[in-house]
Structure formats: C-alpha cells, structure tokens
Design a protein around this motif. Structure first.
Motif, PDB file in Angstrom:
ATOM      1  N   ALA A  34       0.484  -0.961  -0.219  1.00 19.47           N
ATOM      2  CA  ALA A  34      -0.478   0.254  -0.139  1.00 19.47           C
ATOM      3  C   ALA A  34       0.933   1.000  -0.331  1.00 19.47           C
ATOM      4  O   ALA A  34       0.674   2.206  -0.842  1.00 19.47           O
ATOM      5  N   GLU A  35       1.811   0.975   1.055  1.00 18.22           N
ATOM      6  CA  GLU A  35       2.891   2.599   1.233  1.00 18.22           C
ATOM      7  C   GLU A  35       3.759   2.799  -0.067  1.00 18.22           C
ATOM      8  O   GLU A  35       3.732   4.001  -0.468  1.00 18.22           O
ATOM      9  N   ALA A  36       3.834   1.219  -0.717  1.00 15.71           N
ATOM     10  CA  ALA A  36       5.184   1.501  -1.942  1.00 15.71           C
ATOM     11  C   ALA A  36       4.584   2.474  -3.190  1.00 15.71           C
ATOM     12  O   ALA A  36       4.716   2.903  -4.089  1.00 15.71           O
ATOM     13  N   SER A  37       2.963   1.375  -3.509  1.00 15.38           N
ATOM     14  CA  SER A  37       2.067   2.439  -3.835  1.00 15.38           C
ATOM     15  C   SER A  37       2.539   3.215  -4.247  1.00 15.38           C
ATOM     16  O   SER A  37       2.035   4.254  -5.573  1.00 15.38           O
ATOM     17  N   ALA A  38       0.950   3.656  -3.041  1.00 14.80           N
ATOM     18  CA  ALA A  38       1.297   5.317  -2.965  1.00 14.80           C
ATOM     19  C   ALA A  38       1.909   6.120  -3.369  1.00 14.80           C
ATOM     20  O   ALA A  38       2.327   7.214  -3.511  1.00 14.80           O
ATOM     21  N   THR A  39       3.772   5.665  -2.896  1.00 15.88           N
ATOM     22  CA  THR A  39       4.710   6.758  -3.146  1.00 15.88           C
ATOM     23  C   THR A  39       5.139   6.270  -4.796  1.00 15.88           C
ATOM     24  O   THR A  39       5.212   7.761  -4.995  1.00 15.88           O
ATOM     25  N   GLU A  40       4.684   5.199  -5.026  1.00 15.12           N
ATOM     26  CA  GLU A  40       4.552   5.663  -6.313  1.00 15.12           C
ATOM     27  C   GLU A  40       4.075   6.741  -7.384  1.00 15.12           C
ATOM     28  O   GLU A  40       4.065   7.266  -8.384  1.00 15.12           O
ATOM     29  N   LEU A  41       3.527   6.205  -6.939  1.00 13.08           N
ATOM     30  CA  LEU A  41       2.060   7.220  -7.437  1.00 13.08           C
ATOM     31  C   LEU A  41       1.926   8.717  -7.341  1.00 13.08           C
ATOM     32  O   LEU A  41       2.045   9.478  -7.915  1.00 13.08           O
ATOM     33  N   SER A  42       2.293   8.680  -5.676  1.00 19.06           N
ATOM     34  CA  SER A  42       2.828  10.682  -5.530  1.00 19.06           C
ATOM     35  C   SER A  42       3.576  10.585  -6.585  1.00 19.06           C
ATOM     36  O   SER A  42       4.146  12.279  -6.594  1.00 19.06           O
ATOM     37  N   GLN A  43       5.405   9.684  -6.694  1.00 20.78           N
ATOM     38  CA  GLN A  43       6.119  10.064  -7.341  1.00 20.78           C
ATOM     39  C   GLN A  43       5.529  10.884  -9.190  1.00 20.78           C
ATOM     40  O   GLN A  43       6.390  11.655  -9.496  1.00 20.78           O
ATOM     41  N   LYS A  44       4.394  10.319  -9.839  1.00 21.39           N
ATOM     42  CA  LYS A  44       4.075  10.459 -11.079  1.00 21.39           C
ATOM     43  C   LYS A  44       2.946  11.299 -10.939  1.00 21.39           C
ATOM     44  O   LYS A  44       2.952  12.667 -12.179  1.00 21.39           O
ATOM     45  N   THR A  45       2.488  12.353  -9.907  1.00 17.68           N
ATOM     46  CA  THR A  45       0.940  12.547  -9.632  1.00 17.68           C
ATOM     47  C   THR A  45       1.182  13.848  -9.487  1.00 17.68           C
ATOM     48  O   THR A  45       1.220  15.123  -9.738  1.00 17.68           O
ATOM     49  N   GLU A  46       2.716  14.083  -8.469  1.00 18.31           N
ATOM     50  CA  GLU A  46       3.508  15.617  -7.608  1.00 18.31           C
ATOM     51  C   GLU A  46       2.228  16.359  -6.964  1.00 18.31           C
ATOM     52  O   GLU A  46       1.964  17.019  -7.759  1.00 18.31           O
ATOM     53  N   PRO A  47       1.359  15.004  -6.146  1.00 13.42           N
ATOM     54  CA  PRO A  47       0.230  16.231  -5.232  1.00 13.42           C
ATOM     55  C   PRO A  47       0.849  17.341  -4.618  1.00 13.42           C
ATOM     56  O   PRO A  47       2.131  17.458  -3.863  1.00 13.42           O
ATOM     57  N   GLU A  48      -0.047  18.610  -4.602  1.00 12.28           N
ATOM     58  CA  GLU A  48       0.403  18.908  -3.510  1.00 12.28           C
ATOM     59  C   GLU A  48      -0.214  19.745  -2.394  1.00 12.28           C
ATOM     60  O   GLU A  48       0.563  20.901  -2.178  1.00 12.28           O
ATOM     61  N   ASN A  49      -1.122  19.123  -2.109  1.00 10.32           N
ATOM     62  CA  ASN A  49      -2.054  19.292  -1.218  1.00 10.32           C
ATOM     63  C   ASN A  49      -2.001  18.351   0.021  1.00 10.32           C
ATOM     64  O   ASN A  49      -1.823  17.292  -0.948  1.00 10.32           O
ATOM     65  N   LEU A  50      -2.902  18.381   1.186  1.00  7.26           N
ATOM     66  CA  LEU A  50      -3.762  17.104   1.953  1.00  7.26           C
ATOM     67  C   LEU A  50      -4.604  16.534   1.497  1.00  7.26           C
ATOM     68  O   LEU A  50      -4.566  15.192   0.878  1.00  7.26           O
ATOM     69  N   ASN A  51      -5.080  17.566   0.090  1.00  3.85           N
ATOM     70  CA  ASN A  51      -6.747  17.146  -0.210  1.00  3.85           C
ATOM     71  C   ASN A  51      -6.115  16.298  -1.659  1.00  3.85           C
ATOM     72  O   ASN A  51      -6.970  14.851  -2.377  1.00  3.85           O
TER      73      ASN A  51
END
Length: 284
Positions: A216-233
């Motif tokens: 779960a955490e590795a997948s979220a990390t990978e997706l975060s690196q791709k999408t680059e979220p900018e805030n909590l939401n």
C-alpha cells in the motif's frame, strides 16, 4: 476512559494505580503512588504538595500539565488523584532525590545520549532497532521485513512532506485512511482487533500483513512521484489509490483461502512464528 486491571505492578512489589486512555492511547499513573514507591515517604501526598510547589516556582510545565482523574482509593472508593503520563512521570523522577530514582535517571541520561548519537548518524537507530527485535525474539525473516517496512514508510512520508502534509494529525489521518482502505480497519480498530493498546501495530503484524501494508505504501509513493500532489486533499486521493492496490491483493489471497488479517498479536503468535512458510516468503 477505560480502566485496565485497576493496578499495575511497576517497582518491586509496590503497586502504582494506572488508567488507560483509549482515545489518547496512553497510560495515566497516580503521582502519589510513584512518589511513595521511589521515596518510601510516610506521607507521599504531602511530599507531592511540596514538590509540586517547588516545581511551579521553577516554572516546570510538567506540574502545570498534571491533572486529576478518579481512581480507586485504599478505602475502595473512587477518589480524584493527580495523574501523569509516562513522559511526565519520567520528568518528575528527575526531580526526586532518591536512591531508587537514580537507576531511572541514569537510564534517561543513556537514552538521551543515544538519541543525540542517532541524529548525527541515523544508521545507528536502524542498528539499534535490529538488536532490540532480536533481543525480543523475533525471527530474522520478520526483522528483515520490518526494517524494509521502515524504509518504505520513510519514502512515503518524504512524499507527504513534499506535498505539504503536516506531521502529526495529518500524517495520522493519511495512515488511518490507508489502513481503513486496504484492511477495512483504521489504526485503533486494527489495534483493538489484535488486543493491543500502547504497542506498535506493525510490531504485531504477521509477514503477510507487513507485506500488504508495504505494498500500500510503496504503491502510494510510486503514484505520488508520478502525480506530484501539492496539498493534503491531493495526497488523500493518492493514499487511497495506493492502498486499493493492497486491498486487491488482500482480497485475491483471501479468495484463495489465505488468512490475511490476523487477530493475534506478537505475544499470542509467538514472535518466532511470525514467519510465513512456502512461496509467500518470495512475495516482496
């Protein structure tokens, strides 16, 4: 507020009254009981009044933050008594001149020195964690998974930091959300399922649970690196998406007859039994 066992054995054959705060996930200890144990004062309440006054004059915030809770008194009735959490108790111990308090003071000095060393060389904290797990009897297989999970968690929190997610409540919120998504339980529900209180949830997971949480955490990390979220939401959406990957894996294993979410904790399982047999060990 839930009372657990009413009394807890802490020092030799002395009893220290304690209450478990389920919401805050912390123990509250009777201050006069701690003082009686460490000083053997014939009037611990009077000792505490004098100590409290002295600490207040010194501007000690520990005393200011102490509050009262109802606990069973010697006469069997529920009476209001000053309580302190673990951190506050350790601070009070530093202010008590007593031979019995000296081992605690030495231990606190040692821990403080170790933490300073770890800020200079973070690798020391990992080495110490490995040694502690070995001392507690965990298997080498489980320890390897647990240390890997720390690395995976750090990569995810680095992504949260970049997105402006604040440590503390927002970290806890995202963690809760991810647990709820992949396991159908938030942190408190998961801990209650395993009969835990203050204990670390991950230290009481089986290898399968650790692996799915890492997924779960590795997948979220990978997706975060791709999408680059900018805030909590935006980070919430990424966290849920990552946890859904682990949820799919969990349901797939359950459909094949595998047990995923165990109600047993490390003590019940036997730490050395936290090892999977067969091909599941190859799932990293």
């Amino acid at each position: 507020m839930e009372e657990i066992n009413n009394k807890i054995q802490l020092f030799e054959n002395k009893q220290v009254r304690a209450l478990w705060d389920e919401n805050a996930e912390k123990w509250w200890f009777s201050v006069v009981d701690v003082i009686e144990t460490l000083t053997e004062s014939i009037d611990p309440a009077a000792y505490w009044r004098k100590l409290k006054q002295r600490l207040k004059e010194e501007g000690n915030e520990t005393v200011t933050n102490c509050h009262g809770l109802k606990m069973h008194a010697p006469d069997g009735k529920m009476r209001l008594t000053d309580v302190a959490d673990t951190k506050q108790v350790l601070r009070l111990i530093q202010s008590i001149p007593s031979k019995k308090a000296e081992p605690f003071k030495l231990w606190l000095a040692k821990v403080g020195s170790e933490r300073i060393d770890e800020t200079i060389d973070p690798e020391l904290s990992i080495d110490r964690a490995i040694q502690n797990y070995r001392r507690l009897g965990y298997s080498e297989s489980w320890i390897n998974q647990r240390i890997k999970s720390i690395e995976v968690r750090k990569a995810l929190t680095d992504e949260w930091d970049k997105a402006g997610v604040k440590q503390g409540q927002e970290y806890a919120f995202l963690t809760d959300l991810m647990y709820k998504t992949w396991s159908d339980m938030n942190t408190q529900e998961y801990k209650k399922h395993k009969g835990l209180k203050k204990e670390n949830l991950r230290d009481n997971m089986t290898n399968v649970e650790l692996i799915l949480n890492m997924l779960a955490e590795a997948s979220a990390t990978e997706l975060s690196q791709k999408t680059e979220p900018e805030n909590l939401n935006e980070s919430i959406k990424v966290a849920v998406s990552g946890a859904e990957v682990a949820k799919d894996a969990r349901k797939s294993l359950e459909q094949r007859g595998g047990e995923v979410i165990s109600s047993k904790n490390a003590k019940q399982l036997g730490k050395r039994e936290l090892v999977l047999k067969g091909s599941v060990n190859n799932f990293h």
